[in-house]
Design a protein around this motif. Structure first.
Motif, mmCIF file in Angstrom:
data_model
loop_
_atom_site.group_PDB
_atom_site.id
_atom_site.type_symbol
_atom_site.label_atom_id
_atom_site.label_comp_id
_atom_site.label_asym_id
_atom_site.label_seq_id
_atom_site.Cartn_x
_atom_site.Cartn_y
_atom_site.Cartn_z
ATOM 1 N N ALA A 155 0.852 -1.197 0.000
ATOM 2 C CA ALA A 155 0.000 0.000 0.000
ATOM 3 C C ALA A 155 0.882 1.239 0.000
ATOM 4 C CB ALA A 155 -0.932 0.010 1.214
ATOM 5 N N ARG A 156 0.353 2.319 -0.578
ATOM 6 C CA ARG A 156 1.102 3.578 -0.664
ATOM 7 C C ARG A 156 0.319 4.668 0.053
ATOM 8 N NH1 ARG A 156 1.338 5.991 -5.097
ATOM 9 N NH2 ARG A 156 3.521 6.586 -5.340
ATOM 10 N N HIS A 157 1.029 5.492 0.819
ATOM 11 C CA HIS A 157 0.388 6.622 1.493
ATOM 12 C C HIS A 157 1.222 7.882 1.284
ATOM 13 C CE1 HIS A 157 -2.721 4.223 3.434
ATOM 14 N NE2 HIS A 157 -1.808 3.289 3.549
ATOM 15 N N VAL B 62 3.412 0.928 2.862
ATOM 16 C CA VAL B 62 3.254 -0.255 3.706
ATOM 17 C C VAL B 62 3.847 -1.450 2.968
ATOM 18 C CG1 VAL B 62 1.620 -1.721 4.958
ATOM 19 C CG2 VAL B 62 1.142 0.715 4.664
#
Lengths: 368, 368
Positions: free
Chosen positions: B262-264, B271
């Motif tokens: 996951a990308r934030h 992540v």
């Protein structure tokens, strides 16, 4: 003969009576409120212990990896959610597993949905991972637009079924009090229902809600408007849960028996054989002190009350340094055993790979 | 095809060229100074890697548990020191092992010596564990009296041979600079020689001295007046050793390839599938920030330069949250791999149980 007589090295003790009571309480609570219990099996990691859940009527479970899903599918579990953002590199394993059981995955990006749409060979359920303030991962609950878009994308894809919205309010672990942990849980349920409401307004229906941190699920009598909860740790609890207030000391079902190898009364410390590779290096803080575990002494075939002021203060690879009041330290000789209540039982189970019940049976896990 | 194409989940990569170079440098240093290298095998935990040491002329090793001693004795090692305060509860295993190989144990209390005197069935060597300011365990170097008494007790016991004085100056890991780490090492050697001098004056002779933390042994050109060193970590090094200054980034021989899940970008975070059960929860602090590992990207069949400002910021059971500069984050997609340089390679090896070399071979450990 006491089980302690046979223990030679760090050994994960399991009080099955306490664990089954913890399980029964949670199962009862969900039955009363007509909420599905989909327990997280990353805590116990054991097919044998899984059977206790089946006896309570549980048919659906949560795991944290594809390997763990495999292990439990081999043990007969047919409805498994992998509560971790889908790892696209394991698509072959996902396809194999999805051909055998009812599998659900978590997504939070259009890229992941697109990839699954292209590569999946069986139908699976998807949950959209929502972040309600834990800031680990997921789409922010208060920005419905990207969530609605992701939902629409999923629903337009033949092999994908949108099951609903999933969150983990892990911030309850840092609540200042049990009341605050419960408040965070209730707030989480509120946020998730607001979000569901917005999506339903946008025509995305039906949508289930699943939540599931152990503090919230343990501390709130009313689990609120959710379809499912996914707590895991509650089967054993641990020193951190006791610190948060999710459980009483008497509810903790695991401890690690560790041999005393050196005494340092001049600094209130004892060295145990029991280090980072047995207990994990997880800790919580209490009054500014890092606590890697709390302490009790063997008592009959179990462990006694917590030693006041006693805790695991430092860990290296195999050494544990425990801090004790002098009167407790004076009762310990080199070669004796102490029982460490782990700060975090899930990681301790991973590290030690096997349980010894208080009646002397070995119970294996997926790592045994 | 790059080795990265086949990697699906957290995988411990091993650059054998770097590891063998690290080993050769340390072996050369000890040969030049006519000091015995008794490397600590708790870092690599692998019979295969042990053979590289044999090729450098190493014949004696250090381990941290009786189980590890067994594993390496099965691999042909005949001279093993268990550098951990003797665990009296494993006396049966100790006796079995001592009947097969030249075994040395650590003691620091009259009780332990008394117990061994009574229960040992073969002759073993003992080292007295001395504390030179690490405050983990051992008898304080600056109080010779109890050490002299323990030495006398050992020498009066038929099955016990007093080999000498052993210490581990683990406080070098917290040195403010490489120069300070080296200074701590030199101070340690000074303390140990002062102590030996006092004991020799009291008629306790001969006495060897063994020391052995990786920062000290790596950073000091002159290893001083010691008979033996026991470093372990130097074969791989890790992000913490690089931070301390014991090695350059280019000397680090292990990394964990982890899939991005996951990308934030809104919070400079990504992540990864790679959590506490893969990397361990060990960390060091730099500028008040907890660093659970540093980061690089796959590059050919290895990993590239460190990503400036990139680090593993948080870990839960299977999730790793990595902090990245936006330009690096923009190069990463869900499904890509990042290479985590572990904070502590020894614990990461324990957690991952197996290596993948950059040429694609699997190398097992005692936990495989």
């Amino acid at each position: 003969m006491s089980i302690f007589a046979s223990i030679q090295k760090p050994t994960l003790l399991l009080n099955t009576t306490i664990a089954k009571n913890n399980l029964h309480s949670m199962a009862e609570k969900t039955r009363r409120q007509r909420i599905r219990l989909r327990p997280h099996f990353k805590t116990h990691q054991s097919a044998t212990i899984g059977e206790w859940f089946r006896a309570e009527g549980v048919t659906a479970i949560t795991v944290s990896s594809i390997d763990m899903a495999y292990y439990f599918s081999m043990a007969g579990w047919q409805d498994i959610t992998i509560a971790f953002p889908v790892n696209l590199r394991q698509i072959d394993d996902i396809n194999t597993l999805a051909g055998q059981i009812k599998l659900a995955l978590l997504v939070e990006s259009p890229e992941a949905v697109q990839f699954l749409a292209k590569h999946l060979t069986s139908k699976i359920d998807l949950w959209i991972k929502v972040d309600v303030g834990n800031f680990r991962t997921g789409l922010a609950w208060d920005k419905p637009e990207p969530i609605a878009q992701l939902a629409a994308q999923i629903r337009s894809t033949p092999n994908l079924a949108l099951r609903g919205l999933l969150t983990h309010a892990g911030q309850t672990y840092h609540a200042a009090s049990p009341a605050q942990a419960c408040q965070i849980y209730q707030q989480t349920v509120g946020y998730m229902n607001d979000l569901r409401h917005d999506l339903i307004e946008a025509g995305i229906t039906p949508l289930e809600i699943t939540v599931g941190d152990t503090p919230g699920c343990s501390l709130c009598d009313d689990l609120g408007e959710v379809d499912e909860i996914r707590p895991g740790n509650f089967i054993f609890y641990d020193a951190e849960q006791c610190h948060v207030g999710s459980c009483k000391f008497e509810d903790i079902a695991v401890a690690v028996a560790c041999p005393v190898v050196a005494r340092h009364p001049e600094r209130n410390e004892v060295v145990i054989y029991g280090g980072a590779i047995h207990l994990s290096k997880d800790y919580y803080e209490a009054d500014g002190i890092k606590i890697y575990g709390t302490l009790a002494l063997p008592d009959g075939d179990g462990w006694g009350q917590p030693l006041a002021g006693g805790y695991v203060a430092r860990l290296s690879q195999e050494h544990g340094i425990i801090h004790l009041q002098l009167e407790d330290l004076d009762r310990l000789k080199v070669g004796d055993l102490v029982c460490v209540i782990p700060a975090h039982s899930c990681l301790t189970v991973t590290a030690l790979k096997e349980y010894l019940t208080l009646s002397g049976s070995r119970v294996s896990t997926l790592n045994s």
